[in-house]
Design a protein around this motif. Structure first.
Motif, PDB file in Angstrom:
ATOM      1  N   THR A 187      14.051  18.422  17.137  1.00  0.00           N
ATOM      2  CA  THR A 187      14.699  18.647  18.728  1.00  0.00           C
ATOM      3  C   THR A 187      16.075  19.165  18.373  1.00  0.00           C
ATOM      4  O   THR A 187      16.917  17.880  18.130  1.00  0.00           O
ATOM      5  CB  THR A 187      14.298  17.051  19.530  1.00  0.00           C
ATOM      6  OG1 THR A 187      14.775  16.168  18.754  1.00  0.00           O
ATOM      7  CG2 THR A 187      13.000  17.175  20.027  1.00  0.00           C
TER       8      THR A 187
ATOM      9  N   ASP B  52       7.072  15.615  29.299  1.00  0.00           N
ATOM     10  CA  ASP B  52       7.551  17.053  29.735  1.00  0.00           C
ATOM     11  C   ASP B  52       8.630  16.959  30.890  1.00  0.00           C
ATOM     12  O   ASP B  52       9.506  17.627  31.049  1.00  0.00           O
ATOM     13  CB  ASP B  52       6.303  17.899  30.433  1.00  0.00           C
ATOM     14  CG  ASP B  52       5.556  18.594  29.354  1.00  0.00           C
ATOM     15  OD1 ASP B  52       5.516  18.235  28.241  1.00  0.00           O
ATOM     16  OD2 ASP B  52       4.398  18.911  29.780  1.00  0.00           O
TER      17      ASP B  52
ATOM     18  N   ASN C 247       5.029  26.456  17.655  1.00  0.00           N
ATOM     19  CA  ASN C 247       5.924  26.675  18.830  1.00  0.00           C
ATOM     20  C   ASN C 247       6.948  27.735  18.692  1.00  0.00           C
ATOM     21  O   ASN C 247       6.993  28.696  19.349  1.00  0.00           O
ATOM     22  CB  ASN C 247       6.201  25.423  19.571  1.00  0.00           C
ATOM     23  CG  ASN C 247       5.240  24.728  20.028  1.00  0.00           C
ATOM     24  OD1 ASN C 247       4.904  24.962  21.396  1.00  0.00           O
ATOM     25  ND2 ASN C 247       4.641  23.783  19.635  1.00  0.00           N
TER      26      ASN C 247
ATOM     27  N   LYS D  30       5.535  14.736  21.981  1.00  0.00           N
ATOM     28  CA  LYS D  30       4.105  14.099  22.143  1.00  0.00           C
ATOM     29  C   LYS D  30       3.684  13.954  20.859  1.00  0.00           C
ATOM     30  O   LYS D  30       2.956  13.019  20.789  1.00  0.00           O
ATOM     31  CB  LYS D  30       3.476  15.473  22.835  1.00  0.00           C
ATOM     32  CG  LYS D  30       3.727  15.701  24.368  1.00  0.00           C
ATOM     33  CD  LYS D  30       3.217  16.926  25.142  1.00  0.00           C
ATOM     34  CE  LYS D  30       3.625  17.093  26.252  1.00  0.00           C
ATOM     35  NZ  LYS D  30       3.015  18.490  26.733  1.00  0.00           N
TER      36      LYS D  30
ATOM     37  N   ARG E 145      13.654  23.581  24.816  1.00  0.00           N
ATOM     38  CA  ARG E 145      12.893  22.924  25.583  1.00  0.00           C
ATOM     39  C   ARG E 145      11.428  22.669  25.193  1.00  0.00           C
ATOM     40  O   ARG E 145      10.850  21.870  25.413  1.00  0.00           O
ATOM     41  CB  ARG E 145      13.182  23.196  27.123  1.00  0.00           C
ATOM     42  CG  ARG E 145      12.534  22.586  28.245  1.00  0.00           C
ATOM     43  CD  ARG E 145      12.461  23.430  29.299  1.00  0.00           C
ATOM     44  NE  ARG E 145      13.840  23.917  29.949  1.00  0.00           N
ATOM     45  CZ  ARG E 145      14.499  23.420  30.893  1.00  0.00           C
ATOM     46  NH1 ARG E 145      13.577  22.630  31.840  1.00  0.00           N
ATOM     47  NH2 ARG E 145      15.241  24.009  31.695  1.00  0.00           N
ATOM     48  N   LYS E 146      10.902  23.788  24.780  1.00  0.00           N
ATOM     49  CA  LYS E 146       9.564  24.033  24.628  1.00  0.00           C
ATOM     50  C   LYS E 146       9.047  23.207  23.510  1.00  0.00           C
ATOM     51  O   LYS E 146       8.190  22.323  23.331  1.00  0.00           O
ATOM     52  CB  LYS E 146       8.967  25.270  24.537  1.00  0.00           C
ATOM     53  CG  LYS E 146       7.595  25.514  24.079  1.00  0.00           C
ATOM     54  CD  LYS E 146       7.362  27.073  23.926  1.00  0.00           C
ATOM     55  CE  LYS E 146       5.844  27.220  23.647  1.00  0.00           C
ATOM     56  NZ  LYS E 146       5.417  28.650  23.467  1.00  0.00           N
TER      57      LYS E 146
ATOM     58  N   VAL F  42      11.778  15.859  29.309  1.00  0.00           N
ATOM     59  CA  VAL F  42      12.577  16.763  28.779  1.00  0.00           C
ATOM     60  C   VAL F  42      13.144  17.982  29.684  1.00  0.00           C
ATOM     61  O   VAL F  42      14.297  18.274  29.579  1.00  0.00           O
ATOM     62  CB  VAL F  42      11.560  17.646  27.593  1.00  0.00           C
ATOM     63  CG1 VAL F  42      12.448  18.898  27.165  1.00  0.00           C
ATOM     64  CG2 VAL F  42      11.261  16.550  26.467  1.00  0.00           C
ATOM     65  N   ASP F  43      12.349  18.165  30.678  1.00  0.00           N
ATOM     66  CA  ASP F  43      12.735  19.161  31.680  1.00  0.00           C
ATOM     67  C   ASP F  43      14.360  18.610  32.216  1.00  0.00           C
ATOM     68  O   ASP F  43      15.068  19.211  32.687  1.00  0.00           O
ATOM     69  CB  ASP F  43      11.944  19.335  32.967  1.00  0.00           C
ATOM     70  CG  ASP F  43      10.742  20.382  32.346  1.00  0.00           C
ATOM     71  OD1 ASP F  43      11.121  21.198  31.370  1.00  0.00           O
ATOM     72  OD2 ASP F  43       9.660  20.176  32.746  1.00  0.00           O
TER      73      ASP F  43
ATOM     74  N   ASN G 105       5.805  10.737  31.648  1.00  0.00           N
ATOM     75  CA  ASN G 105       5.577  12.018  31.374  1.00  0.00           C
ATOM     76  C   ASN G 105       6.730  12.697  30.601  1.00  0.00           C
ATOM     77  O   ASN G 105       7.859  12.768  30.970  1.00  0.00           O
ATOM     78  CB  ASN G 105       5.541  12.645  32.802  1.00  0.00           C
ATOM     79  CG  ASN G 105       5.355  14.138  32.849  1.00  0.00           C
ATOM     80  OD1 ASN G 105       5.487  14.740  32.116  1.00  0.00           O
ATOM     81  ND2 ASN G 105       4.633  14.552  33.861  1.00  0.00           N
TER      82      ASN G 105
ATOM     83  N   LYS H  23       9.290  19.097  23.744  1.00  0.00           N
ATOM     84  CA  LYS H  23       8.233  18.748  24.551  1.00  0.00           C
ATOM     85  C   LYS H  23       7.159  18.509  23.655  1.00  0.00           C
ATOM     86  O   LYS H  23       6.400  17.436  23.492  1.00  0.00           O
ATOM     87  CB  LYS H  23       7.633  19.622  25.759  1.00  0.00           C
ATOM     88  CG  LYS H  23       8.653  19.716  26.769  1.00  0.00           C
ATOM     89  CD  LYS H  23       7.920  20.514  28.013  1.00  0.00           C
ATOM     90  CE  LYS H  23       9.173  20.639  29.167  1.00  0.00           C
ATOM     91  NZ  LYS H  23       8.590  21.813  29.991  1.00  0.00           N
ATOM     92  N   ALA H  24       6.730  19.241  22.850  1.00  0.00           N
ATOM     93  CA  ALA H  24       5.512  19.410  21.872  1.00  0.00           C
ATOM     94  C   ALA H  24       5.689  18.296  20.905  1.00  0.00           C
ATOM     95  O   ALA H  24       5.058  17.693  20.460  1.00  0.00           O
ATOM     96  CB  ALA H  24       5.416  20.714  21.104  1.00  0.00           C
TER      97      ALA H  24
END
Length: 720
Positions: free
Chosen positions: A404, A487, A308, A460, A452-453, A490-491, A485, A456-457
């Motif tokens: 993170t 995503d 990522n 998960k 952020r990206k 995190v958003d 959820n 999320k990964a």
């Protein structure tokens, strides 16, 4: 006569084709290693290498930044280390406008040398075996849990007492480091002087310093000029000082002589450096645990993170520069973990460990003690009990703490307490500290959209690795408020948190409320991660304490057995100064494959791929190659050397270590191990273990002919 000569040649070939195990304490060299080093090719007195009472080569070897090694190569404090050791500071000085990572950096005058905030260079003044004193203190000090023998805080107090008792001069730049060795069966005190005004002098572009990047990392053959240079500055009186523009280059008491004679097959070499960690005294169960927990998590989680990060870095020069150091740091031990696990299986290291442990158990039976058997059984039992906790802890560490970035937001505890108590003085103090913490977190190298990206990964990935009922508490929030959820969670963190941007933080700090802190999702996440990690620590506490005691007994047995055999002994690496030695030579990792012991610039041209950022070759380097413009740095056959391998024992922390010839002259800089030797952190393999080194001739060629910085070469002491 012919038969005798043949046997001698065969014996020499065997020595040249194998590595020598041991990360030796300098204090033990004269007693344990001098004879072997002389036989292998040491051509100077052992006191020239290390002498407790006089200046020796030791005094030109420094701890660079706490995680690497460096060497002094001029009388005016010029320090040579690896490019990857200086990488973070090269990156800190880089921007899109001044991209030193891509273009390189060379200070053509002293005024152009760049201060490196937070960088230090440390000299080792004294190494003292104070085991009797420490044991005496342990016997008289109150220690209700019996754990002081490993406590850094306690050992610091003992070091201070010893220094006072022995009238060791202490200044603001003196550091005392007292560490346990051999499983806490011995204790050594290191008296150190720390220099904090360090300035960047030179670094090649990454296309030279990191040529081959991740593909070639931990591999042989290598073709990278992995070096960078810095300079130590001191107050005008020569004493250490914080950065000041009036400071001057430090006049060192010892710098190395550089030899341009090169290396050949069978040459004796030795290395001094600060190897980080290894685990040579593990039993087979611990090796298997390492494979299934630490190494597995590094491979699994970091693969996701690196994929990522790289995707975003390739889209933007700004992001590439922001994340260059973070990516490189993560990728280094990602590949190490992969290679180590492969090697442990391929070389049947578990069987090797079983033979080693059975040998000690047999020694215990022969000497009429069951102490080692009890220690062995205890270690095996503990390893079995703690597996799940270690596995989960490594998942939290890799995915949540390292991966993170918003986990690293500053703590709001003090501010929350001040708000609830309505204490204005405490409130003002807490706001100031929180602002300082936020500025460290949200620095120029932090990109919230990248975080952020990646987050999320990684969350998960964590959820895939850990069953729902075992996950850290924030997942209850994700399930309840966001219907599972990740995503969306995190958003929400990045869209609503008080830490989402400098503007949002400033607005909050202007009118802080307890409610805003308690509702903040980033705050909840950071607290959950910390609590989850601590819970795994607590779950293992009893096992950890019992393990340490059993390990101490196990290592003590190893020491006694080796002493009985007349075999030299050395402790596991622990970031303290060590010496290793061995011979230059090729190696064969498998049937039909033979690796030469050196590489040349021809190999760079053969690997060139202008469409792959890892293998881009600078135009000027190609021009120098095509014109054979190598100056005095070429080999006798006219080729330009780059790297060589030698059979010294090394690990992380040895990066940047000086490689000496038999006369104690600098011939290269250690920067890596070979892929087949990655198991060496656990079990040494003399046929396969090799240290990869930058040939000093390539280093000087790049400085002189490529960079045009001959003034730096001119301040060095060089022999042909």
């Amino acid at each position: 006569m012919k038969k005798a000569i043949l046997l001698s040649l065969l014996s020499f070939a065997a020595l040249a084709g194998r590595a020598d195990e041991g990360m030796w304490m300098l204090t033990d060299l004269k007693e344990q290693n001098a004879a072997a080093m002389y036989e292998l090719g040491l051509d100077i007195g052992i006191d020239k290498v290390y002498c407790p009472d006089n200046i020796s080569l030791k005094d030109a070897v420094v701890h660079f930044g706490g995680g690497c090694t460096g060497e002094i190569i001029s009388s005016e404090g010029l320090v040579l280390t690896n490019h990857h050791c200086g990488y973070g500071h090269i990156q800190q000085h880089s921007s899109v406008e001044h991209d030193y990572l891509t273009d390189g950096f060379w200070a053509m005058t002293r005024k152009e040398e760049l201060p490196c905030k937070g960088l230090s260079v440390t000299f080792i003044d004294k190494i003292l075996d104070i085991t009797p004193y420490v044991k005496e203190q342990l016997a008289i000090d109150e220690d209700p849990e019996g754990l002081n023998y490993l406590s850094p805080a306690y050992l610091k107090k003992v070091a201070d007492r010893f220094a006072k008792k022995e009238n060791i001069e202490i200044t603001p730049f003196t550091a005392l480091e007292l560490k346990p060795f051999y499983g806490a069966n011995r204790y050594y005190l290191f008296v150190k002087t720390v220099y904090k005004d360090i300035r960047m002098v030179g670094a090649p572009p990454s296309s030279i310093g990191k040529f081959g990047a991740d593909t070639d990392n931990w591999m042989w053959p290598r073709h990278c000029g992995d070096f960078s240079m810095f300079r130590i500055y001191a107050a005008p009186d020569g004493k250490p000082a914080e950065y000041n523009e009036n400071n001057v280059p430090f006049k060192v008491k010892k710098h190395l002589t550089i030899n341009l004679g090169g290396v050949k097959d069978g040459d004796f070499t030795f290395v001094m450096g600060f190897p980080g960690r290894n685990w040579r005294y593990m039993i087979s169960d611990e090796v298997e645990e390492r494979m299934l927990t630490t190494n597995f998590m590094r491979k699994t989680v970091r693969t996701v993170r690196l994929d990522n990060l790289l995707e975003e870095m390739l889209k933007s020069d700004k992001v590439r520069i922001q994340y260059a150091s973070k990516y490189a740091s993560s990728a280094n031990y990602w590949k190490n973990a992969i290679g180590m696990n492969e090697g442990l299986v391929r070389l049947n290291v578990l069987d090797t460990k079983k033979k080693q442990q059975e040998k000690l158990l047999a020694y215990g039976r022969e000497t009429g003690t069951d102490t080692y058997r009890k220690a062995f059984d205890t270690i095996r039992e503990i390893v079995g009990k703690r597996h799940d906790a270690v596995y989960h802890q490594q998942a939290i560490y890799e995915a949540c703490q390292l991966g993170t970035e918003f986990y690293k937001i500053p703590s709001t505890d003090a501010l929350l307490k001040a708000l609830k108590e309505n204490n204005k003085e405490a409130l003002d103090s807490a706001k100031t500290k929180l602002k300082e913490g936020f500025d460290r977190f949200f620095n120029k190298d932090y990109n919230p959209e990248v975080d952020r990206k990646v987050s999320k990964a990684l969350l998960k990935t964590y959820a895939e690795l850990i069953p729902a009922e075992q996950r850290i508490s924030i997942f209850a929030v994700i399930d309840k408020q966001f219907k599972g959820n990740i995503d969306a969670f995190v958003d929400a963190c990045f869209d609503t948190s008080i830490f989402r941007s400098p503007e949002a933080f400033a607005s909050f700090l202007n009118k802080p409320t307890a409610k805003a802190i308690e509702k903040d999702l980033m705050v909840q996440y950071a607290q959950s991660v910390k609590k989850g990690y601590n819970a795994t620590d607590e779950a293992m506490k009893a096992e950890t304490d019992a393990y340490n005691l059993a390990h101490k007994t196990w290592v003590e047995g190893m020491m006694k057995m080796k002493q009985h055999e007349g075999t030299p002994i050395y402790p596991d690496a622990n970031s303290t100064l060590r010496l290793t030695y061995g011979k230059v030579g090729p190696y064969s990792p498998k049937d039909g494959v033979e690796y030469n012991y050196y590489t040349t610039l021809k190999g760079v041209m053969e690997k060139e791929d202008p469409n792959n950022y890892e293998f881009v070759v600078p135009a000027k380097l190609k021009e120098l190659y095509n014109n054979k413009d190598f100056g005095r740095y070429a080999m006798k056959n006219g080729e330009m050397p780059i790297c060589f391998v030698t059979g010294t024992d090394n690990t992380g922390g040895n990066s940047g270590s000086p490689v000496f010839n038999g006369k104690g002259e600098l011939i290269g800089t250690g920067f890596d191990r070979n892929y087949e030797g990655l198991t060496g952190d656990i079990a040494f393999n003399p046929q396969l273990q090799r240290a990869a080194c930058v040939d000093i001739r390539y280093t000087l060629f790049i400085i002189d002919k490529y960079a045009g910085a001959k003034h730096l070469v001119d301040e060095m002491t060089i022999v042909e």
